[in-house]
Design a protein around this motif. Structure first.
Motif, PDB file in Angstrom:
ATOM      1  N   LEU A  88       9.066  -8.534  -8.248  1.00 53.34           N
ATOM      2  CA  LEU A  88       7.977  -9.691  -7.163  1.00 53.34           C
ATOM      3  C   LEU A  88       7.161 -10.300  -7.461  1.00 53.34           C
ATOM      4  CD1 LEU A  88       7.816  -8.362  -3.935  1.00 53.34           C
ATOM      5  CD2 LEU A  88       6.503  -6.910  -4.690  1.00 53.34           C
ATOM      6  N   LEU A  89       6.624 -10.072  -8.893  1.00 52.83           N
ATOM      7  CA  LEU A  89       5.696 -11.159  -9.884  1.00 52.83           C
ATOM      8  C   LEU A  89       6.009 -12.513  -9.420  1.00 52.83           C
ATOM      9  CD1 LEU A  89       3.476  -9.110 -12.508  1.00 52.83           C
ATOM     10  CD2 LEU A  89       2.889 -10.021  -9.906  1.00 52.83           C
ATOM     11  N   LYS A  90       7.265 -12.863  -9.781  1.00 56.08           N
ATOM     12  CA  LYS A  90       8.229 -13.609  -9.798  1.00 56.08           C
ATOM     13  C   LYS A  90       8.405 -14.123  -8.867  1.00 56.08           C
ATOM     14  CE  LYS A  90      12.465 -14.941 -11.832  1.00 56.08           C
ATOM     15  NZ  LYS A  90      14.085 -14.795 -12.239  1.00 56.08           N
ATOM     16  N   VAL A  91       9.122 -13.998  -7.801  1.00 59.40           N
ATOM     17  CA  VAL A  91       9.279 -15.237  -6.715  1.00 59.40           C
ATOM     18  C   VAL A  91       7.267 -15.078  -6.298  1.00 59.40           C
ATOM     19  CG1 VAL A  91       9.343 -12.548  -4.600  1.00 59.40           C
ATOM     20  CG2 VAL A  91       9.811 -14.333  -4.532  1.00 59.40           C
ATOM     21  N   LYS A 114       3.756   5.864 -12.249  1.00 61.23           N
ATOM     22  CA  LYS A 114       4.016   6.587 -11.719  1.00 61.23           C
ATOM     23  C   LYS A 114       5.825   6.933 -11.369  1.00 61.23           C
ATOM     24  CE  LYS A 114      -0.452   8.846 -10.906  1.00 61.23           C
ATOM     25  NZ  LYS A 114      -1.381   9.710 -10.049  1.00 61.23           N
ATOM     26  N   LEU A 115       5.469   5.447 -10.736  1.00 58.99           N
ATOM     27  CA  LEU A 115       7.074   5.177  -9.806  1.00 58.99           C
ATOM     28  C   LEU A 115       8.620   5.262 -10.470  1.00 58.99           C
ATOM     29  CD1 LEU A 115       5.730   3.020  -7.300  1.00 58.99           C
ATOM     30  CD2 LEU A 115       5.548   5.649  -6.922  1.00 58.99           C
ATOM     31  N   SER A 116       9.289   5.805 -10.537  1.00 55.56           N
ATOM     32  CA  SER A 116      10.744   5.540 -11.093  1.00 55.56           C
ATOM     33  C   SER A 116      11.297   3.213 -10.538  1.00 55.56           C
ATOM     34  CB  SER A 116      11.534   6.105 -10.429  1.00 55.56           C
ATOM     35  OG  SER A 116      12.236   5.738  -9.305  1.00 55.56           O
ATOM     36  N   ASN A 117      11.861   3.009 -11.535  1.00 56.77           N
ATOM     37  CA  ASN A 117      12.318   1.949 -11.245  1.00 56.77           C
ATOM     38  C   ASN A 117      10.693   0.636 -10.954  1.00 56.77           C
ATOM     39  OD1 ASN A 117      14.588   2.574 -11.561  1.00 56.77           O
ATOM     40  ND2 ASN A 117      15.418   3.151  -9.883  1.00 56.77           N
ATOM     41  N   ALA A 118       9.606   1.030 -11.313  1.00 51.09           N
ATOM     42  CA  ALA A 118       8.026   0.213 -11.181  1.00 51.09           C
ATOM     43  C   ALA A 118       8.404  -0.957 -11.591  1.00 51.09           C
ATOM     44  CB  ALA A 118       7.415   0.827 -11.721  1.00 51.09           C
ATOM     45  N   LYS A 119       9.104  -0.877 -12.913  1.00 53.03           N
ATOM     46  CA  LYS A 119       9.098  -2.202 -13.899  1.00 53.03           C
ATOM     47  C   LYS A 119       9.388  -3.234 -13.299  1.00 53.03           C
ATOM     48  CE  LYS A 119       7.888  -0.006 -18.385  1.00 53.03           C
ATOM     49  NZ  LYS A 119       8.551   0.025 -19.592  1.00 53.03           N
ATOM     50  N   ARG A 120      10.992  -2.569 -13.138  1.00 53.68           N
ATOM     51  CA  ARG A 120      11.972  -3.643 -12.618  1.00 53.68           C
ATOM     52  C   ARG A 120      10.969  -4.476 -11.027  1.00 53.68           C
ATOM     53  NH1 ARG A 120      17.480  -3.525  -9.421  1.00 53.68           N
ATOM     54  NH2 ARG A 120      17.740  -5.883  -8.730  1.00 53.68           N
ATOM     55  N   GLY A 144      -1.064  -9.271  -6.600  1.00 53.07           N
ATOM     56  CA  GLY A 144      -0.863  -8.635  -8.083  1.00 53.07           C
ATOM     57  C   GLY A 144      -2.021  -7.614  -8.183  1.00 53.07           C
ATOM     58  N   LEU A 145      -2.906  -7.568  -7.007  1.00 55.73           N
ATOM     59  CA  LEU A 145      -3.780  -6.081  -7.012  1.00 55.73           C
ATOM     60  C   LEU A 145      -3.180  -4.857  -6.582  1.00 55.73           C
ATOM     61  CD1 LEU A 145      -6.649  -5.471  -6.645  1.00 55.73           C
ATOM     62  CD2 LEU A 145      -6.116  -5.813  -4.026  1.00 55.73           C
ATOM     63  N   TYR A 146      -2.043  -5.169  -5.917  1.00 47.55           N
ATOM     64  CA  TYR A 146      -1.691  -3.483  -6.047  1.00 47.55           C
ATOM     65  C   TYR A 146      -0.750  -3.040  -6.893  1.00 47.55           C
ATOM     66  CZ  TYR A 146      -2.555  -2.643  -0.852  1.00 47.55           C
ATOM     67  OH  TYR A 146      -3.725  -2.634   0.349  1.00 47.55           O
ATOM     68  N   LEU A 147      -0.288  -4.388  -7.274  1.00 46.41           N
ATOM     69  CA  LEU A 147       1.515  -4.204  -7.964  1.00 46.41           C
ATOM     70  C   LEU A 147       0.423  -3.591  -9.583  1.00 46.41           C
ATOM     71  CD1 LEU A 147       3.473  -6.877  -8.319  1.00 46.41           C
ATOM     72  CD2 LEU A 147       3.602  -4.301  -7.142  1.00 46.41           C
ATOM     73  N   ALA A 148      -1.105  -3.534  -9.894  1.00 44.36           N
ATOM     74  CA  ALA A 148      -1.658  -3.197 -11.162  1.00 44.36           C
ATOM     75  C   ALA A 148      -1.982  -2.085 -10.966  1.00 44.36           C
ATOM     76  CB  ALA A 148      -2.662  -4.427 -11.237  1.00 44.36           C
ATOM     77  N   ASP A 149      -1.871  -1.258  -9.530  1.00 45.03           N
ATOM     78  CA  ASP A 149      -2.237  -0.081  -9.383  1.00 45.03           C
ATOM     79  C   ASP A 149      -2.395   0.582 -10.007  1.00 45.03           C
ATOM     80  OD1 ASP A 149      -3.046   2.522  -8.399  1.00 45.03           O
ATOM     81  OD2 ASP A 149      -4.403   1.274  -7.066  1.00 45.03           O
ATOM     82  N   ARG A 150      -2.711   1.740 -10.792  1.00 47.16           N
ATOM     83  CA  ARG A 150      -2.244   2.914 -11.608  1.00 47.16           C
ATOM     84  C   ARG A 150      -1.028   3.555 -11.404  1.00 47.16           C
ATOM     85  NH1 ARG A 150      -8.189   2.996 -12.418  1.00 47.16           N
ATOM     86  NH2 ARG A 150      -9.003   2.699 -14.241  1.00 47.16           N
ATOM     87  N   LYS A 151      -0.928   3.764 -10.240  1.00 46.44           N
ATOM     88  CA  LYS A 151      -0.038   4.860  -9.375  1.00 46.44           C
ATOM     89  C   LYS A 151       1.305   3.791  -9.911  1.00 46.44           C
ATOM     90  CE  LYS A 151      -2.972   5.533  -5.340  1.00 46.44           C
ATOM     91  NZ  LYS A 151      -3.358   5.671  -3.858  1.00 46.44           N
ATOM     92  N   VAL A 152       1.380   2.922  -9.719  1.00 47.74           N
ATOM     93  CA  VAL A 152       2.166   2.525  -9.800  1.00 47.74           C
ATOM     94  C   VAL A 152       3.634   2.847 -11.192  1.00 47.74           C
ATOM     95  CG1 VAL A 152       3.848  -0.011 -10.786  1.00 47.74           C
ATOM     96  CG2 VAL A 152       1.884   0.280  -8.691  1.00 47.74           C
ATOM     97  N   ASP A 182       0.431  -1.035  -0.003  1.00 45.06           N
ATOM     98  CA  ASP A 182      -0.127   0.121  -0.268  1.00 45.06           C
ATOM     99  C   ASP A 182       1.034   0.987   0.100  1.00 45.06           C
ATOM    100  OD1 ASP A 182      -2.864   1.018   0.151  1.00 45.06           O
ATOM    101  OD2 ASP A 182      -2.151   1.193   2.088  1.00 45.06           O
ATOM    102  N   TYR A 183       1.971   0.798   1.095  1.00 45.28           N
ATOM    103  CA  TYR A 183       3.293   2.905   0.474  1.00 45.28           C
ATOM    104  C   TYR A 183       3.457   2.813  -0.933  1.00 45.28           C
ATOM    105  CZ  TYR A 183       1.991   3.645   5.956  1.00 45.28           C
ATOM    106  OH  TYR A 183       1.344   4.535   6.186  1.00 45.28           O
ATOM    107  N   TYR A 184       3.732   1.071  -0.815  1.00 48.40           N
ATOM    108  CA  TYR A 184       4.818   1.212  -2.094  1.00 48.40           C
ATOM    109  C   TYR A 184       3.965   2.086  -3.138  1.00 48.40           C
ATOM    110  CZ  TYR A 184       6.865  -0.149  -6.234  1.00 48.40           C
ATOM    111  OH  TYR A 184       8.036   0.131  -7.476  1.00 48.40           O
ATOM    112  N   ILE A 185       2.648   1.259  -3.360  1.00 49.85           N
ATOM    113  CA  ILE A 185       2.751   2.446  -4.970  1.00 49.85           C
ATOM    114  C   ILE A 185       1.862   4.199  -4.460  1.00 49.85           C
ATOM    115  CG2 ILE A 185       0.990   0.125  -5.349  1.00 49.85           C
ATOM    116  CD1 ILE A 185      -1.415   0.949  -4.192  1.00 49.85           C
ATOM    117  N   ASP A 186       1.842   4.587  -2.594  1.00 52.64           N
ATOM    118  CA  ASP A 186       1.422   6.074  -2.359  1.00 52.64           C
ATOM    119  C   ASP A 186       2.675   6.653  -2.458  1.00 52.64           C
ATOM    120  OD1 ASP A 186      -1.353   5.671  -2.552  1.00 52.64           O
ATOM    121  OD2 ASP A 186      -1.457   4.925  -0.478  1.00 52.64           O
TER     122      ASP A 186
END
Length: 358
Positions: free
Chosen positions: A331-334, A320-326, A310-318, A251-255
């Protein structure tokens, strides 16, 4: 909807979209009407904003209603009311001019009372100027109490819901005081708990206390007629600290961008670098895997676990974050294939979901 707890992702999502989410939105529509009738403009604004901006908190939490057997609607009634209190008070503490810890403690007494059917309602706005809410907060608390009072088995869960709720309330007080006092208070608070959790940092422990998932799990199992002393203790151990910690860290990650702009406290800011944050998130994922496997319906809890990722990483806010793709990729891999399923599913849901006019 059948009373069986779903044990695969497809069954879960069918139930979620056909039954859970529509029921959540029906409950929220009721609370929106109540909020629109609040006489005080500031309280009205914050009540409506908390529902508008945080609907997904209720949607995610309400998935636990699948544990409540045929009482799933009552579980949703509780979850939506309790989560709405949480989101409303978070807005009041975050966005108000008050920095008084007595005010924050009194506001959050409503959450303790919501979990304790015998408690009398109080003047939760005692220490603030804005008071006239037309009975909105009392109605939310009373709704929670009514649901819990209807289940005699809640006596098994009461100690555990109050423990988790008490930690949540402590966090809200410490993290909303004047800026220069926040970190010293949170670190001092952690010192009293550190012997139990030596593998956590102060900001990680704080995150673990900020989730309502353990309470929703306890209440839903109670309403489903499965609660006893052993299960109540196991739910607490399985959800605190790791499942709850993963929830709030995500939650904090996406915010992060939003909190940076607003000047709000964000526990992800205290990791020394991106690599450390990724590794610690992976650790929480792995520990959650171990702990929730000890519960009845382990496949369900694993799906909740993967669904959170899945729910949080799919949020639209992600986006806007730097290095979000990696970060998302790692995290999806693990987290495994189920997390990726929920990630794709949530992305699609965001594309077709209608807005909520308030």
């Amino acid at each position: 909807m059948s009373g069986q707890v779903p044990n695969n992702a497809v069954k879960m999502m069918v139930n979620v979209y056909r039954f859970i989410f529509p029921s959540v939105h029906q409950e929220l529509d009721y609370w929106i009407k109540k909020a629109q009738a609040i006489p005080n403009q500031e309280l009205k604004n914050q009540a409506l904003a908390s529902i508008r901006d945080k609907t997904f908190h209720c949607e995610g939490g309400a998935i636990y209603a699948l544990l409540a057997n045929t009482n799933w609607r009552e579980a949703i009634r509780f979850i939506v009311a309790y989560q709405t209190i949480s989101d409303y008070l978070d807005n009041l503490c975050d966005r108000s001019t008050s920095m008084d810890p007595k005010d924050f403690r009194m506001l959050h007494q409503s959450m303790t009372d919501a979990l304790t059917p015998g408690n009398e309602l109080k003047d939760y706005y005692h220490y603030r100027t804005d008071k006239e809410d037309g009975g909105y907060l009392h109605a939310l608390v009373r709704t929670c109490q009514q649901v819990l009072a209807g289940s005699p088995d809640y006596r098994y869960a009461l100690m555990h819901t109050n423990k988790l709720g008490g930690l949540y309330n402590d966090l809200q007080v410490h993290k909303h005081v004047i800026e220069e006092e926040r970190i010293p208070r949170l670190k001092g608070w952690f010192e009293s708990h550190q012997p139990d959790w030596p593998h956590l940092e102060w900001y990680e422990f704080s995150a673990c206390t900020g989730s309502t998932l353990g309470i929703f799990c306890l209440v839903s199992y109670t309403l489903g007629g499965k609660m006893n002393d052993e299960l109540a203790g196991q739910v607490e151990k399985s959800y605190f600290p790791f499942m709850q910690g993963l929830h709030i860290l995500l939650d904090y990650y996406i915010d992060q961008q939003e909190d940076k702009e607003e000047g709000d406290l964000n526990f992800c800011f205290y990791y020394e670098h991106q690599e450390q944050m990724i590794n610690r998130f992976k650790y929480f994922v792995e520990q959650t895997n171990v702990e929730v496997s000890k519960l009845p319906d382990p496949k369900f809890h694993q799906m909740i676990h993967k669904g959170l990722v899945g729910l949080y990483l799919a949020d639209r806010k992600v986006g806007k974050l730097s290095n979000a793709k990696r970060f998302v990729k790692d995290l999806l891999k693990v987290s495994g294939k189920k997390a990726k399923f929920f990630y794709i599913n949530t992305k699609m849901y965001h594309m077709i979901k209608p807005g909520r006019p308030l």
